[in-house]
Scaffold this motif. Structure first.
Motif, PDB file in Angstrom:
ATOM      1  N   PHE A 140      -2.227  -4.180  -4.999  1.00  0.00           N
ATOM      2  CA  PHE A 140      -1.270  -3.075  -4.891  1.00  0.00           C
ATOM      3  C   PHE A 140      -1.966  -1.764  -5.172  1.00  0.00           C
ATOM      4  N   VAL A 141      -1.578  -0.734  -4.441  1.00  0.00           N
ATOM      5  CA  VAL A 141      -1.974   0.638  -4.770  1.00  0.00           C
ATOM      6  C   VAL A 141      -0.723   1.497  -4.636  1.00  0.00           C
ATOM      7  N   GLY A 142      -0.426   2.285  -5.646  1.00  0.00           N
ATOM      8  CA  GLY A 142       0.759   3.145  -5.601  1.00  0.00           C
ATOM      9  C   GLY A 142       0.947   3.831  -6.937  1.00  0.00           C
ATOM     10  N   SER A 143       2.178   4.171  -7.252  1.00  0.00           N
ATOM     11  CA  SER A 143       2.453   4.915  -8.481  1.00  0.00           C
ATOM     12  C   SER A 143       2.462   3.973  -9.697  1.00  0.00           C
TER      13      SER A 143
ATOM     14  N   LYS B 229       2.055  -5.147   3.475  1.00  0.00           N
ATOM     15  CA  LYS B 229       3.345  -4.445   3.411  1.00  0.00           C
ATOM     16  C   LYS B 229       2.983  -2.983   3.210  1.00  0.00           C
TER      17      LYS B 229
ATOM     18  N   GLU C  41       2.410  13.116 -13.120  1.00  0.00           N
ATOM     19  CA  GLU C  41       1.662  13.150 -11.867  1.00  0.00           C
ATOM     20  C   GLU C  41       2.518  13.911 -10.860  1.00  0.00           C
TER      21      GLU C  41
ATOM     22  N   THR D 118       0.818  -1.217   0.000  1.00  0.00           N
ATOM     23  CA  THR D 118       0.000   0.000   0.000  1.00  0.00           C
ATOM     24  C   THR D 118       0.855   1.272   0.000  1.00  0.00           C
ATOM     25  N   PRO D 119       0.240   2.394  -0.434  1.00  0.00           N
ATOM     26  CA  PRO D 119       0.971   3.667  -0.548  1.00  0.00           C
ATOM     27  C   PRO D 119       0.897   4.463   0.757  1.00  0.00           C
ATOM     28  N   PHE D 120       1.639   5.567   0.790  1.00  0.00           N
ATOM     29  CA  PHE D 120       1.674   6.369   2.016  1.00  0.00           C
ATOM     30  C   PHE D 120       0.424   7.204   2.198  1.00  0.00           C
ATOM     31  N   ASN D 121      -0.328   7.463   1.110  1.00  0.00           N
ATOM     32  CA  ASN D 121      -1.293   8.558   1.215  1.00  0.00           C
ATOM     33  C   ASN D 121      -2.595   8.222   1.933  1.00  0.00           C
TER      34      ASN D 121
ATOM     35  N   PHE E 187       1.351  15.101  -7.623  1.00  0.00           N
ATOM     36  CA  PHE E 187       0.998  14.636  -6.280  1.00  0.00           C
ATOM     37  C   PHE E 187       1.340  15.677  -5.215  1.00  0.00           C
TER      38      PHE E 187
ATOM     39  N   GLY F 270      -2.592   2.226 -10.119  1.00  0.00           N
ATOM     40  CA  GLY F 270      -1.470   3.136 -10.310  1.00  0.00           C
ATOM     41  C   GLY F 270      -1.813   4.594 -10.068  1.00  0.00           C
ATOM     42  N   GLY F 271      -1.022   5.455 -10.659  1.00  0.00           N
ATOM     43  CA  GLY F 271      -1.134   6.888 -10.423  1.00  0.00           C
ATOM     44  C   GLY F 271      -2.280   7.530 -11.192  1.00  0.00           C
TER      45      GLY F 271
ATOM     46  N   CYS G  24      -5.045  10.133  -4.691  1.00  0.00           N
ATOM     47  CA  CYS G  24      -5.076   9.607  -6.056  1.00  0.00           C
ATOM     48  C   CYS G  24      -6.303  10.111  -6.801  1.00  0.00           C
TER      49      CYS G  24
ATOM     50  N   GLU H 151       6.558   2.470   3.965  1.00  0.00           N
ATOM     51  CA  GLU H 151       7.553   2.659   5.028  1.00  0.00           C
ATOM     52  C   GLU H 151       7.581   4.112   5.509  1.00  0.00           C
TER      53      GLU H 151
ATOM     54  N   PHE I 292     -13.696   0.256  -6.830  1.00  0.00           N
ATOM     55  CA  PHE I 292     -12.842   1.407  -7.119  1.00  0.00           C
ATOM     56  C   PHE I 292     -11.767   1.018  -8.118  1.00  0.00           C
TER      57      PHE I 292
HETATM   58  P1  NAD Z   1       4.842   4.236  -4.439  1.00  0.00           P
HETATM   59  O1  NAD Z   1       4.525   3.579  -5.727  1.00  0.00           O
HETATM   60  O2  NAD Z   1       6.138   4.930  -4.291  1.00  0.00           O
HETATM   61  O3  NAD Z   1       4.806   3.145  -3.254  1.00  0.00           O
HETATM   62  C1  NAD Z   1       3.716   2.260  -3.101  1.00  0.00           C
HETATM   63  C2  NAD Z   1       4.228   0.989  -2.425  1.00  0.00           C
HETATM   64  O4  NAD Z   1       5.203   0.383  -3.268  1.00  0.00           O
HETATM   65  C3  NAD Z   1       4.888   1.239  -1.081  1.00  0.00           C
HETATM   66  O5  NAD Z   1       4.506   0.218  -0.201  1.00  0.00           O
HETATM   67  C4  NAD Z   1       6.369   1.180  -1.401  1.00  0.00           C
HETATM   68  O6  NAD Z   1       7.140   0.696  -0.328  1.00  0.00           O
HETATM   69  C5  NAD Z   1       6.429   0.209  -2.565  1.00  0.00           C
HETATM   70  N1  NAD Z   1       7.538   0.506  -3.477  1.00  0.00           N
HETATM   71  C6  NAD Z   1       8.070   1.722  -3.748  1.00  0.00           C
HETATM   72  N2  NAD Z   1       9.068   1.617  -4.638  1.00  0.00           N
HETATM   73  C7  NAD Z   1       9.173   0.311  -4.945  1.00  0.00           C
HETATM   74  C8  NAD Z   1      10.013  -0.439  -5.824  1.00  0.00           C
HETATM   75  N3  NAD Z   1      10.957   0.159  -6.560  1.00  0.00           N
HETATM   76  N4  NAD Z   1       9.837  -1.766  -5.907  1.00  0.00           N
HETATM   77  C9  NAD Z   1       8.892  -2.378  -5.180  1.00  0.00           C
HETATM   78  N5  NAD Z   1       8.072  -1.723  -4.323  1.00  0.00           N
HETATM   79  C10 NAD Z   1       8.197  -0.405  -4.214  1.00  0.00           C
HETATM   80  O7  NAD Z   1       3.623   5.198  -4.096  1.00  0.00           O
HETATM   81  P2  NAD Z   1       3.495   6.232  -2.901  1.00  0.00           P
HETATM   82  O8  NAD Z   1       4.405   7.381  -3.151  1.00  0.00           O
HETATM   83  O9  NAD Z   1       3.529   5.544  -1.598  1.00  0.00           O
HETATM   84  O10 NAD Z   1       1.978   6.696  -3.110  1.00  0.00           O
HETATM   85  C11 NAD Z   1       1.612   7.687  -4.030  1.00  0.00           C
HETATM   86  C12 NAD Z   1       1.203   7.080  -5.343  1.00  0.00           C
HETATM   87  O11 NAD Z   1       0.132   6.169  -5.144  1.00  0.00           O
HETATM   88  C13 NAD Z   1       0.673   8.102  -6.326  1.00  0.00           C
HETATM   89  O12 NAD Z   1       1.177   7.788  -7.600  1.00  0.00           O
HETATM   90  C14 NAD Z   1      -0.826   7.912  -6.282  1.00  0.00           C
HETATM   91  O13 NAD Z   1      -1.526   8.299  -7.426  1.00  0.00           O
HETATM   92  C15 NAD Z   1      -0.910   6.449  -6.075  1.00  0.00           C
HETATM   93  N6  NAD Z   1      -2.196   6.064  -5.517  1.00  0.00           N
HETATM   94  C16 NAD Z   1      -3.095   5.502  -6.366  1.00  0.00           C
HETATM   95  C17 NAD Z   1      -4.339   5.152  -5.891  1.00  0.00           C
HETATM   96  C18 NAD Z   1      -5.356   4.537  -6.799  1.00  0.00           C
HETATM   97  O14 NAD Z   1      -6.380   4.165  -6.305  1.00  0.00           O
HETATM   98  N7  NAD Z   1      -5.113   4.389  -8.077  1.00  0.00           N
HETATM   99  C19 NAD Z   1      -4.663   5.357  -4.551  1.00  0.00           C
HETATM  100  C20 NAD Z   1      -3.714   5.921  -3.708  1.00  0.00           C
HETATM  101  C21 NAD Z   1      -2.472   6.269  -4.211  1.00  0.00           C
END
Ligand code: NAD
Length: 496
Positions: free
Chosen positions: A224-227, A174, A381, A148-151, A383, A249-250, A282, A177, A448
Motif C-alpha cells: 500500500f502507498v497512501g495517507s 487497486k 500533511e 495505490t495513491p493518486f499522485n 499535500f 504513509g504520508g 510524498c 479512483e 524506498f
Molecule cells: P489515500 O490514502 O486517500 O488513498 C490511497 C489509496 O487508499 C487509494 O487507492 C484509495 O482508494 C484507498 N482508500 C482511500 N480511503 C480509503 C479507506 N477509507 N479505506 C480503504 N481504502 C481507502 O491517499 P491519496 O490521497 O490517494 O494519496 C496521497 C497520500 O499518499 C499522501 O498522504 C501522500 O503522502 C501519500 N503517499 C505516500 C508515499 C510514500 O511513499 N510514503 C508515496 C505517494 C503518496
C-alpha cells in the motif's frame, strides 16, 4: 458524454456490476472526463480467482521467459512514454515533463526487475554434513495486491508490480479512483509484452474493494502507498487476516538550510521540491528549517523565484505547475493558508490571491514564514503548494524538530560542511536523507521507505527489499547416498 473506465480481469476489460461508479475529472478544466466502476467484494473475488489460476502457471515459467516479458514491457513503456504521460497529465494535472519524470522512475524499477534471475539466486553449501548439502531458494507468494495513491498513477503501481511479477506472482492492482486510466494502460501494455492473462489485473474501487482485498484468503500480501491513517488501517487489517503487508504513509518532509549553505542552490531546490507537482509528492519539501542567519536570505530568495512560475494546464509545455487533484482538495489546502495566517504565520506569498485559470482546481504557490510547531500548517500533511519556513537558532534545534515529527519519510540538508552533513545523516531519524539533494528518492537498486508514521511494516518498497517482500525463502537439506554404495545400477563404472 463521459467515458467509462472498467476493470481489467483475465486479460480483458470487464464492465462493473456493482452499480456504483465515481467521477473522474480533468483537474485543469474542472470537467468530468469519465466515470470509473467501483468494485464490489464479488468482483474483487473474480479478479483474485483469475489471478490465482494464472499464478499457478506463471510461477512455473522459466526465469528467462519471465525476463523476456519484463524486457518487452520495458521497451513498450519506453517507446510509448508520450502516450502514457498525456494520460497521467489529463487525470492528475501534473505537467507533462513531470509525468515523463514519473515514467522514467518507473522504468528504472522495471529495469531492476529485468535482473530477477540474479536477484532470486539462493545460496548453496556443499557437504554441510557427510553427503549432505544445504541450499536456499526463494519462491513467489502466489496472488499479491497493490493499493495505490493518486499522485503517481504509473510509477507507484510499477514500484510494486515489476518485482512482484518478475518474482513469479500474479498482481492485482487497486489504483486510485481519482486517476484510474494509467492503470488500464499498464494492463494493456503488460498484455502486449506477452504477460499471460490474469497475471496483472486491475480492480477499480474504494473502501469496499480495499476491504475485500484485505480479507480475501487467497491474497498473500498487500502493498500500500497512501495517507497515514489509511496506511495504518491497511496494515492492521491486512496483518490481522494473515497477510504480509507493507504500507507506506504520508509525509512532512523538512529541508534544513545551514547558514553556510549556497542560498541560491537551496532556494532553487526548495522551489522545485515544494511546488513541483503542486506539492502533491510524498517526497515534496513541506518545511524549510532555516538555521541562524540563513532565514532572511532564504525567504527572500524563494519569494523572488515564485512569480516566475507559470501556473496552468499541465498539457501546455510552458506550464511549470498544474492544478490540484480535486476541487475539495484545493479548498482544503487553501484553508490551511487561512489557518496559518490566523495563527500568526507571516504570509510572504499567498496562493489564494494568485492569478490562476478560473476553471480547474488551481491554487497559486504559498510561502509562509515564522511558522511554529503548534500550527496546523506545521503539524498536518497539507499535500499542496505550500512551503512553511520554521526558524531555528542552531543545528540542534533543527534536528530536534525533525526527530519529534510524527512523519519520517524524507529529509534534506543544505550545507557546504561535510562534517555537518555527515552528522545529520547519522543523527536524523528519517528513512531517506538528501545531502544538497532536496528529493532523495532512492534509485531502483536501493529500496524506498520512511520511518515512524510514514511506514507500517518492516519492509521498504522496491529494490532488494521488494524482492524479499514478494518471495519467501525455503531451505533444502538434502542427502544423497554416495554412488559407490548405491545398490542401483547407474550404468557407469564405480570408481570407489
Ligand atoms: P489515500 O490514502 O486517500 O488513498 C490511497 C489509496 O487508499 C487509494 O487507492 C484509495 O482508494 C484507498 N482508500 C482511500 N480511503 C480509503 C479507506 N477509507 N479505506 C480503504 N481504502 C481507502 O491517499 P491519496 O490521497 O490517494 O494519496 C496521497 C497520500 O499518499 C499522501 O498522504 C501522500 O503522502 C501519500 N503517499 C505516500 C508515499 C510514500 O511513499 N510514503 C508515496 C505517494 C503518496
Amino acid at each position: 458524454m463521459v467515458s467509462r473506465i472498467s476493470h481489467w480481469i483475465g486479460g480483458a476489460t470487464l464492465a462493473g456490476t456493482s452499480g456504483r461508479v465515481a467521477p473522474v475529472f480533468n483537474p485543469a478544466t474542472g470537467l468530468q472526463s469519465a466515470e470509473v466502476d467501483l468494485a464490489s467484494a464479488a468482483e474483487v473475488a473474480d479478479a483474485v480467482a483469475s489471478a490465482k489460476e494464472a499464478a499457478r502457471e506463471w510461477r512455473s515459467a522459466s526465469l528467462s521467459r519471465r525476463t523476456g516479458v519484463l524486457f518487452a514491457f520495458r521497451e513498450l513503456l519506453h517507446a510509448n512514454a508520450d502516450e502514457l504521460a498525456k494520460i497521467i497529465t489529463a487525470e492528475h494535472g501534473k505537467v507533462l515533463s513531470d509525468a515523463h519524470g514519473e515514467i522514467a522512475r518507473a522504468l528504472e524499477n522495471v529495469e531492476y526487475a529485468c535482473g530477477v534471475p540474479e536477484l532470486m539466486k539462493g545460496g548453496y553449501s556443499e557437504q554441510a554434513g557427510t553427503g549432505v548439502d544445504v541450499y536456499s531458494i526463494r519462491q513467489p507468494l502466489g496472488v499479491v495486491a497493490g493499493i495505490t495513491p493518486f499522485n503517481f498513477p504509473a510509477m507507484v503501481p510499477l514500484w510494486m508490480a515489476a518485482n512482484a511479477i518478475a518474482c513469479g506472482n500474479a498482481f492485482v492492482l487497486k489504483p486510485s479512483e481519482k486517476d484510474p486510466s494509467a492503470a488500464m494502460w499498464l494492463a494493456q501494455t503488460w498484455q502486449r509484452a506477452g504477460l499471460p492473462d490474469g497475471v496483472f489485473s486491475v480492480v477499480h474501487g474504494d473502501k469496499e474493494a480495499v476491504d475485500a482485498i484485505l480479507t480475501h484468503p487467497d491474497i498473500a500480501a498487500v502493498s500500500f502507498v497512501g495517507s497515514t491513517p489509511i496506511a495504518r488501517y491497511i496494515y492492521e487489517t491486512g496483518t490481522a487476516h494473515g497477510k504480509r503487508v507493507q504500507a507506506l504513509g504520508g509525509a512532512k518532509n523538512h529541508m534544513v538550510v545551514l547558514p553556510d549553505a549556497d542560498i541560491d542552490l537551496a532556494a532553487d531546490a526548495a522551489v522545485s521540491a515544494a511546488y513541483g507537482a503542486a506539492g502533491e509528492r510524498c517526497m515534496s519539501i513541506s518545511v524549510a528549517v532555516a538555521v541562524g542567519d540563513a532565514g532572511d536570505r532564504l525567504v527572500d530568495a524563494i519569494a523572488a523565484r515564485l512569480p516566475k512560475l507559470r501556473i496552468g494546464d499541465g498539457a501546455d509545455p510552458d506550464t511549470d505547475m498544474g492544478p490540484l487533484i480535486t476541487r475539495e482538495h484545493r479548498d482544503r489546502v487553501a484553508s490551511y493558508i487561512t489557518a496559518g495566517a490566523e495563527s500568526g504565520a507571516t504570509v510572504v506569498v499567498d496562493g489564494r490571491e494568485a492569478d490562476v485559470p478560473a476553471d480547474g482546481f488551481f491554487l497559486g504557490t504559498t510561502l509562509l514564514d515564522h511558522v511554529t510547531r503548534e500550527m496546523t500548517v506545521y503539524t498536518d500533511e497539507i499535500f499542496g503548494p505550500v512551503l512553511s519556513v520554521v526558524r531555528g537558532a542552531t543545528y540542534d534545534d533543527a534536528l530536534e524538530l525533525i526527530n519529534s515529527n510524527q512523519f519520517a519519510n524524507g529529509t534534506a540538508i543544505f550545507t557546504r560542511d561535510g562534517g555537518a552533513a555527515r552528522r545529520f545523516q547519522f543523527d536524523v531519524e528519517v528513512g531517506m536523507v538528501g545531502i544538497n539533494v532536496p528529493i532523495p528518492v532512492p534509485v531502483a537498486y536501493y529500496s524506498f521507505g520512511g520511518w515512524k508514521g510514514s511506514l507500517f511494516g518492516d519492509t521498504h518498497m522496491y529494490g532488494p527489499e521488494g524482492v524479499n517482500f514478494y518471495t519467501r525463502g525455503k531451505v533444502v537439506t538434502s542427502r544423497w547416498p554416495d554412488p559407490a554404495t548405491s545398490t542401483v545400477d547407474l550404468g557407469f563404472p564405480r570408481t570407489r
